[in-house]
Design an enzyme around this catalytic site. Structure first.
Site, PDB file in Angstrom:
ATOM      1  N   ASP C 151       0.883  -1.182   0.000  1.00 40.39           N
ATOM      2  CA  ASP C 151       0.000   0.000   0.000  1.00 40.39           C
ATOM      3  C   ASP C 151       0.915   1.225   0.000  1.00 40.39           C
ATOM      4  OD1 ASP C 151      -3.004  -0.847   1.952  1.00 40.39           O
ATOM      5  OD2 ASP C 151      -1.850  -2.046   0.507  1.00 40.39           O
ATOM      6  N   LYS C 215      -6.694   3.469  -3.404  1.00 42.27           N
ATOM      7  CA  LYS C 215      -7.062   3.516  -1.985  1.00 42.27           C
ATOM      8  C   LYS C 215      -7.237   4.967  -1.544  1.00 42.27           C
ATOM      9  CE  LYS C 215      -5.026   2.186   2.519  1.00 42.27           C
ATOM     10  NZ  LYS C 215      -3.974   1.412   3.191  1.00 42.27           N
ATOM     11  N   LYS C 251     -10.104   0.531  -2.338  1.00 40.16           N
ATOM     12  CA  LYS C 251     -10.030   0.322  -0.884  1.00 40.16           C
ATOM     13  C   LYS C 251     -10.275   1.628  -0.146  1.00 40.16           C
ATOM     14  CE  LYS C 251      -6.833  -1.009   2.850  1.00 40.16           C
ATOM     15  NZ  LYS C 251      -5.584  -1.688   3.219  1.00 40.16           N
TER      16      LYS C 251
END
Lengths: 283, 482, 315
Positions: C151, C215, C251
């Site tokens: 991430d 995300k 996300k």
């Protein structure tokens, strides 16, 4: 006052200040005595200091953005709710005013009814101010031009000792989205703090109205010179003292006004600013 | 992997519908003589029986309204009148859920819409107008403007309680008393509103409700005791009223039909525009006078917009109006469904291309799938005539001026939508569009503070805002009659 | 690198692409998200949504005070969220700082959690303020330690200064480092990008540069994963799929604390990108406290009465 041996002992109230939705004592620890017309002791309300004033202004400033961003409808509803709460406690206000001021019970009753109706009158202005004070302006050129009125920010109020004028000044200041710090003279302290209790139970966001009981002579000059106060309603201050307050207020060009009794939307507009926008029109 | 929403029905136990209703005259319910059934258009179940008001019922109501005006209402200060309206607003808020469920049962529109849009707006209208009652001197209508006396009000079936609020609130705030006739197919919330008037202790005769059909409406229009008429409904009936009062000194405001143009420029914010188009024509099943029933899209992005629109339409949930997840409810009546089907068939015959997403429609009740017609041109009937259903006609344009010309090329002039991210273009369009309400980058937005009404054959006068007060005050700007 | 044939890797080409994207109307986007939040999800659909949400949680601990003990406890929770109920699915992943990856992976493998991937935050998370060398090393360390998911954060300063090419190049480089060992999530920190137009731009930029997932946030800045922000990102992946036939995951992270919040997210997915995205392969929820609320709601659905925090483990 002598009491019968078997009569019930009342639970007497402690009177504090109303700042940021809470009831703190004065940071100075000072109090002053309030007595009934006949001299009987009633209470020791807090005697607000300049630091309490400073804290109240901080609270009012923090609350101002949210209050002005609420829809006019929402503000109107909250103010109307306050009237509902006032109506429910009308008897209490009548007896407190009759007890601590110079007027009779009958006059106090009429005054409270008038005050509640006056508050409702202001509540109904919230979503009508723009219709009455705004405009679209026919400028010469391919522009859409409109003027709208916005609240100035934080408005201080030096209230007289009339409950009706107290109500008038506060409602006029906050209906448009200003927040306020209200200085209340000693003789109005008791009903003013009952009013604070009404505010605390009416969904009014913390900090929108702050109430400081005490000496106008002591606090008004501090409010007049405070650089983070935008407007000041000095209706409760004796005329001969206005000059000094206005001089002090000149430092940040505070909008300082005083009004007589009687209702007028001019009182609301006095604490608003007008903004005019030009937008080009074309494909 | 599919996320099927389970049924989420709102309970109907909160409403209690009587088997039969009379009229509400002079503060009480009085029995009617003849009755007709009112049904739930989603199931065809009979909900109740409504009284068919005749000339004598209307007369009684007008007498009650006149007496209330002369003896009570005109003697009250605006301050006191306002407080009655505030009470009504607050009781409506308290009983909001009950009204929402009842409106959904009677009208067929989804509970989400009655709960989140109709009923909150109803309360807001009373709240807003309550505040005007003691401020009429500031409304720019002259000093001490005067009420007419008794207003005769006739409202439609598409937003029953909201149309009642649009009529009753300003009439009462300005000091008039009313005789109101709700639509035949949707009288229940008006009758429940009468209970609110009682709970608010509104003086007898200030609000009177006479139910019935077109003949009842005529009786109101023609009654000599009524000098001010407010009508919302079809252009056809609006013209009848205009003719009927032509040689009298009666004043009228009329909110009639429309064929709103929803204009999409190539710089529109695409996803929100698609939502706006959907909202414009499928909100309230398209039973909206100001519906965006014509999509006028710039040719250069037409394909993209139509593609996205179809994908979005496939997500519209058609079904039980009482289910909280329903987006599109039932068509209000068999008659209306027939009209929609007829005009849609005409669209096919005119050569437009019809498309609807796959829908499972119940065979009980009145249903029509959300539909678009592409390849529509100005000369088609489905581009000119109001369908009043979930049917969108799609036309294209090349230049901004052409968009304006097409949008304005109609006897109607109620509403228009403009979608563009360019501010100057939006203001330019709003200067050119002959429509009483223009929505930019939004659609179907209503507020008691915002005036509403149409140009040309969409009617006379405005409702809401400072403008809406004028119709109910004698020295106010007069529209409609001499 | 072909960048789907849509840009040529140069900043000029990228800017041309981003400029022709439609704008986002704030009022309209927020209204659409608010309408979808009124969906009422009950009974069977609620049960399904809770189970699905649990399997989508990236159970996260990203604190300076993280210790091996804390990380091991989180791993146990991740594999078997409710020790008294083996029917509760494992979560979607564990998310930790890169120096905790090895500990997490070892412990997961030891307790029957081989199926739970370890995601590592990277590229000088959360601020993104470090040299490219450091960011590459950060990523490499995590992959070497066993992270299957990275991430990364974008350089928001560069984005806000209009240096889109720089932001793009960083993502491309990190994607190269991931190779076929890890999937790449690109964090925008939407709270710092502020406008929906920026969120849309960032979405396309990241997808073109090779993101597998986009995300919303680091969870360290508010506002984080608000419904309208997630809506705009879901619209972007939906439209990207119709151009490229490739599905990119989404996300949301931060601010999703209750089951109600989680279900609202699933509704957004369902009615925007579509039901194909309702799988942990394409939708994850970055959260920590959420898991217990999901467990309590799950208990209520099966028991029929309201649960208490006493009956779920704190970690």
């Amino acid at each position: 006052m002598a009491t019968k041996k078997d009569s019930r002992v009342e639970v007497k109230k402690t009177y504090k200040l109303f700042i940021n939705g809470a009831f703190p004592r004065s940071e100075s620890g000072r109090v002053f005595e309030v007595t009934a017309k006949n001299g009987d002791f009633i209470a020791n309300p807090a005697l607000a200091s300049r630091k309490d004033l400073r804290d109240a202004v901080t609270a009012a400033r923090a609350a101002q953005s949210g209050w002005s961003k609420a829809t006019a409808y929402n503000r109107g509803q909250i103010l109307y709710r306050i009237a509902e709460m006032l109506e429910g406690r009308a008897d209490q206000f009548e007896s407190e005013i009759a007890l601590t001021s110079q007027i009779t019970s009958a006059k106090a009753k009429a005054l409270v009814s008038e005050a509640i109706d006056r508050w409702v009158w202001y509540a109904g202005w919230s979503d009508k101010l723009q219709a009455v004070s705004g405009a679209t302006n026919p400028v010469s050129g391919p522009f859409f031009n409109f003027s709208i009125s916005e609240p100035q920010g934080v408005v201080a109020i030096a209230s007289s000792d009339s409950f009706l004028e107290f109500i008038d000044a506060i409602a006029a200041a906050v209906v448009s989205g200003n927040t306020s710090v209200v200085l209340v003279p000693g003789s109005l302290a008791v009903p003013a703090m009952s009013f604070a209790e009404v505010l605390a139970t009416s969904d009014l966001p913390a900090g929108v109205i702050n109430i400081l009981t005490g000496s106008l002579d002591e606090l008004a000059p501090w409010a007049a010179s405070h650089m983070d106060i935008d407007g000041f309603d000095i209706s409760g201050v004796a005329k001969k003292k206005h000059g000094a307050l206005k001089e002090a207020g000149a430092e940040n060009l505070k909008r300082i006004h005083s009004f007589g009794s009687g209702k007028t939307p001019a009182r609301i507009l006095a604490f608003m600013e007008s903004k005019t926008v030009w937008h080009s029109v074309g494909v | 992997m599919t996320f099927e929403y389970a049924p989420a029905p709102e309970s109907r136990s909160i409403v209690s519908i009587k088997p039969k209703y009379g009229h509400f005259i002079n503060g009480s319910f009085v029995a009617g003589k003849k009755h007709f059934p009112t049904i739930n258009p989603a199931t065809e179940e009979i909900l109740s029986h409504i009284a068919l008001g005749g000339v004598s019922d209307v007369d009684k109501a007008v007498m009650a309204a006149q007496k209330a005006y002369t003896k009570t209402w005109s003697k009250l200060s605006g301050k006191e009148r306002g407080k009655y309206l505030y009470r009504i607003a607050r009781i409506l808020q308290e009983r909001a859920r009950e009204f929402a469920v009842l409106e959904t049962l009677d009208n067929g529109k989804p509970i989400r819409e009655t709960r989140d849009i109709d009923i909150p707006l109803v309360a807001a209208h009373f709240f807003y107008h309550a505040g005007w009652a003691d401020k009429l001197d500031y409304a720019g209508l002259g000093h001490s403007p005067k009420a007419y006396g008794v207003a005769g009000q006739i409202i439609p079936w598409n937003f029953p309680l909201l149309m009642l609020a649009w009529k009753v609130a300003p009439a009462l705030a300005t000091g008039n008393t009313v005789v109101l006739k709700p639509a035949e197919t949707t009288s229940l919330t008006a009758l429940l509103f009468a209970e609110v008037c009682q709970q608010a202790e509104l003086p007898d005769g200030v609000v009177n409700i006479v139910t019935g059909d077109g003949s009842t409406g005529s009786a109101i229009v023609n009654h000599p005791g009524i000098h001010k008429i407010a009508f919302t409904g079809s252009t056809e009936v609006g013209k009848k009223i205009a003719r009927a009062i032509a040689s009298t000194d009666k004043k009228a405001t009329l909110e009639l039909g429309g064929k709103g143009a929803n204009i999409v420029f190539d710089d529109a914010p695409v996803d929100e525009t698609v939502e706006g188009i959907v909202n414009g024509i499928f909100f309230n099943q398209g039973h909206v006078c100001c519906a965006g029933s014509r999509l006028i899209v710039q040719e250069s992005i037409a394909e993209e917009i139509i593609e996205k629109l179809k994908v979005r339409m496939a997500k519209i949930r058609v079904g039980d109006p009482l289910d909280k997840n329903t987006d599109l409810g039932a068509i209000n009546s068999k008659e209306q469904l027939i009209k929609i089907k007829e005009l849609s068939a005409i669209g096919d015959a005119e050569g437009a291309t019809r498309w609807s997403p796959q829908c499972n429609l119940s065979d009980k009740g009145f249903w029509f799938a959300p539909t678009i017609f592409t390849g529509v041109t100005q000369a088609n009937r489905i581009a000119q005539e109001e369908i009043f259903g979930p049917v969108l006609s799609v036309l294209t344009f090349r230049t901004p001026q052409e968009a304006m010309d097409k949008a304005n090329n109609t006897p109607f002039g109620l509403s228009a939508g403009v979608w563009s991210e360019k501010g100057s273009r939006i203001f330019w369009a709003s200067q050119h569009l002959k429509a009483g309400v223009i929505w930019a980058n939004t659609f179907n937005k209503f507020d008691p503070a915002s005036p509403f009404g149409g140009y040309k054959e969409s009617g006379w006068g405005r409702e809401g805002g400072k403008h809406g007060l004028a119709a109910y005050l004698k020295n106010g700007k007069e529209t409609g009659a001499k | 690198m072909s960048f789907y044939g849509l840009v040529d890797g140069s900043e000029k080409s990228l800017i041309q692409f981003l400029d022709q994207l439609s704008g986002v109307d704030q009022v309209g986007a927020e209204a659409r998200a608010a309408m979808l939040a009124t969906r009422s999800i009950k009974t069977t659909s609620k049960k399904w949504a809770i189970e699905t949400a649990i399997s989508m949680v990236d159970l996260t601990t990203l604190e300076g005070a993280d210790t091996p003990g804390k990380v091991r406890a989180l791993c146990s929770k991740a594999v078997r969220p409710d020790p008294t109920d083996p029917t509760v699915p494992s979560v979607g992943a564990i998310c930790v700082y890169n120096d905790m990856v090895a500990i997490a992976r070892t412990h997961l493998d030891a307790i029957g959690g081989k199926h739970v991937p370890v995601a590592a935050v990277s590229t000088a998370f959360p601020s993104g303020r470090a040299s490219m060398e450091v960011k590459i090393q950060d990523t490499q360390d995590a992959i070497d330690a066993g992270a299957a998911e990275i991430d990364m954060v974008i350089d928001r300063g560069a984005f806000l200064a209009g240096k889109y090419g720089l932001v793009f190049d960083e993502i491309v480089k990190i994607r190269e480092v991931c190779g076929d060992k890890a999937h790449l999530k690109v964090i925008f920190e939407t709270g710092e990008l502020v406008t929906y137009d920026n969120v849309r731009k960032a979405s396309y930029l990241a997808m073109l540069a090779g993101a597998d997932f986009i995300k919303t946030s680091t969870g360290k800045v508010a506002p984080a994963a608000t419904p309208p922000v997630v809506l705009v990102m879901l619209e972007a992946v939906r439209d990207f799929y119709s151009i490229t036939q490739r599905r990119i995951g989404v996300k949301p992270a931060g601010g999703i604390r209750t089951t109600k919040d989680a279900i609202k997210q699933l509704v957004l997915v369902n009615e925007t990108a579509g039901p194909e995205w309702l799988t942990p392969e394409l939708f994850r929820i970055g959260a920590s406290a959420l898991l217990n609320d999901l467990l309590m709601q799950r208990m209520k659905m099966s028991d029929g009465y309201y649960a208490s925090p006493n009956y779920v483990t704190i970690d």
